[in-house]
Enzyme design. Structure first.
Site, PDB file in Angstrom:
ATOM      1  N   GLU A   1       0.886  -1.166   0.000  1.00 11.77           N
ATOM      2  CA  GLU A   1       0.000   0.000   0.000  1.00 11.77           C
ATOM      3  C   GLU A   1       0.919   1.209   0.000  1.00 11.77           C
ATOM      4  O   GLU A   1       1.697   1.406   0.934  1.00 11.77           O
ATOM      5  CB  GLU A   1      -0.917  -0.020   1.223  1.00 11.77           C
ATOM      6  CG  GLU A   1      -2.122   0.898   1.096  1.00 11.77           C
ATOM      7  CD  GLU A   1      -1.812   2.325   1.486  1.00 11.77           C
ATOM      8  OE1 GLU A   1      -1.598   3.152   0.560  1.00 11.77           O
ATOM      9  OE2 GLU A   1      -1.755   2.614   2.674  1.00 11.77           O
TER      10      GLU A   1
ATOM     11  N   CYS B   1      -2.465   8.218   4.206  1.00 12.90           N
ATOM     12  CA  CYS B   1      -2.467   7.941   2.770  1.00 12.90           C
ATOM     13  C   CYS B   1      -3.837   8.200   2.169  1.00 12.90           C
ATOM     14  O   CYS B   1      -3.964   8.403   0.971  1.00 12.90           O
ATOM     15  CB  CYS B   1      -2.005   6.513   2.502  1.00 12.90           C
ATOM     16  SG  CYS B   1      -2.880   5.273   3.454  1.00 12.90           S
TER      17      CYS B   1
END
Length: 522
Positions: A294, A328
């Protein structure tokens, strides 16, 4: 200890209500307790050994840089190799432990973490610079991950429901999910408990052993998790705690022939480097290494003229500035149709200017960014923004003995500007104007990332179009683009945002296993 089992439906851990005096008092007591334990030296954990090294990582409080959180032992390549050999040996026994038994360690750990929730949160307030609510949400997510993955491991081991097989007369066929081997887990600093716990426990409950290399800015929180897993009796060598530099230890383990998988959360640049290094076959390597990555995002919110503008403004500010934009999933871009653009700018500016910057332990809304490197990088981007857009508010350092930056908003930013294209990972929001909602969606999609997004509208046809055409892994309608819940919002993105691994989802554990078909003639 009364343990939950897979038969009990999964439910997300409740967030603490800090408007209640008893909860505020409990959090303050936890902070006082943690502060009394600062400055300790923490060892590596390799199998049954605890090793204090000569080289140490010094972890400091980003909100009060004169305060040392702890000194953490630092692994080198020889110790990384020792940990690898320990993990390889342990894997031979751990892989044979039934999934239901492996899951019990997670249930126990979740129960203990729940009892000590304020204390775990307090460590994050001090080491990561989170305010009370952000830290509490992090701890709650860590508990959720353990509960959820424990149930999933049991389900996959006992049922064929995930991948039912077509019956064949005269045969008994079964598809089972077996562990991969030794994995390297490299979590980020921004969710130093939740993501560390989630990545690690998903791997071990699936039957793998792990080399855990925590982020160098938040290694003490990772050590608290390591100590918890030892406390619940997890066999030595299942998790090996080896902080160290990415260039020395990270690269060494990524290229190691016995590494079976690398689970990584962090920047695009580091993720791509890991992917490149892992793609090379080392002498003696007999598998293709699996990458679970990720890698961040450049997320945004689109607002059309039919939207609830007050709700949209609140969502934009919460998405952009929650934990100082260091997520994020942070909504660092907003695209607003021109007919409501000026009105929205006024609302966003007013809400942003209400944010108070200060010491996280005193529970200010906005705290510091994580370290000096991030601080300088973000300030550099703010200077770039002054040439790419119109500064609405913020735009400078903030007061305090830490890495404080004013929540900053730029308006009139072009879609191809650096502020719109590059991940800043700080309290900076860029806003662009669109002629209509279709152009706003096109502007949103014009990025190499694809993690989260949000669309604000009351027009069902437009919402349907956005659901189909906004290209990201997690798309939300009429709510902020941060705050994914385990089980409800499996999390992971497209393009340069990673491998769309969907943490907290029903297929996540499959990434840590390999499917084995067995067929027996009756």
């Amino acid at each position: 200890m009364n343990l939950v089992t897979q038969a009990v439906p999964f439910a997300n851990e409740a967030f603490v209500d800090f408007t209640k005096e008893e909860n505020r008092a409990a959090m303050q007591a936890a902070l006082n307790k943690v502060k009394s334990e600062l400055g300790q030296t923490y060892p590596l954990h390799i199998g049954t050994e605890t090793i204090v090294t000569e080289q140490l990582i010094t972890s400091i409080n980003p909100g009060n840089t004169g305060e040392v959180i702890g000194y953490v032992s630092k692994a080198d390549q020889s110790l990384a190799e020792k940990a690898m050999q320990t993990a390889l040996t342990t894997f031979e026994t751990w892989k044979k432990v039934p999934a239901a038994e492996r899951a019990q360690y997670l249930f126990k750990a979740a129960s203990l973490m729940r009892e000590r929730k304020f204390e775990f949160s307090a460590w994050m307030v001090l080491e990561a610079g989170k305010n009370w609510a952000e830290a509490d949400a992090d701890t709650a997510e860590a508990i959720d991950f353990m509960e959820f993955y424990a149930r999933e491991a049991i389900r996959l081991s006992e049922n064929n429901e995930h991948m039912p097989l077509t019956p064949v007369a005269g045969e008994e066929n079964r598809l089972s999910y077996i562990p991969l081997g030794v994995g390297v887990v490299i979590p980020p600093w921004n969710f130093p408990l939740a993501i560390t716990v989630g990545m690690t426990t998903a791997a071990v409950v699936s039957g793998n052993t792990v080399l855990l290399k925590p982020a160098s800015t938040t290694p003490v929180i990772a050590h608290q998790f390591m100590a918890l897993m030892e406390e619940v009796g997890l066999p030595a060598g299942v998790i090996n705690y080896i902080p160290g530099s990415g260039a020395e230890v990270g690269d060494y383990l990524t290229t190691h022939p016995k590494t079976r998988f690398i689970s990584f959360t962090g920047s695009k640049e580091v993720g791509l480097r890991i992917n490149k290094l892992a793609s090379e076959t080392a002498p003696g390597q007999i598998w293709i290494k699996r990458i679970i990555a990720e890698m961040g995002g450049k997320d945004g919110i689109v607002v059309d003229e039919t939207a609830d503008l007050e709700a949209a403004a609140q969502a934009i500010v919460a998405s952009a500035f929650g934990f100082q934009g260091q997520k994020c999933s942070a909504g660092s871009r907003a695209f607003i149709v021109e007919s409501v653009y000026d009105e929205m700018l006024g609302k966003i500016q007013a809400l942003t200017e209400q944010l108070q910057v200060g010491l996280p332990e005193e529970n200010f809304t906005t705290g510091p960014v994580i370290d000096e490197g991030s601080y300088n990088k973000i300030l550099d981007y703010i200077e770039i923004g002054k040439s790419e857009g119109r500064l609405l508010t913020g735009g400078d350092k903030a007061e305090g003995n830490g890495y404080y930056i004013q929540p900053t908003v730029f308006a009139d930013v072009h879609g191809r500007a650096r502020m719109m294209q590059e991940e800043i990972f700080g309290p900076v929001l860029a806003i662009g104007k669109a002629k209509d909602w279709q152009e706003a969606i096109a502007l949103y999609n014009d990025t190499e990332f694809g993690l989260t997004g949000a669309f604000f509208s009351t027009d069902e046809d437009r919402i349907a179009e956005a659901l189909n055409n906004m290209h990201c892994g997690n798309l939300y309608v009429n709510r902020k683009c941060t705050g994914a819940l385990v089980g409800a919002h499996p999390f992971g993105g497209f393009n340069m945002s990673g491998t769309d691994s969907k943490a907290g989802g029903y297929d996540y554990l499959l990434l840590f296993t390999q499917a084995k078909l067995t067929s027996r003639k009756k």
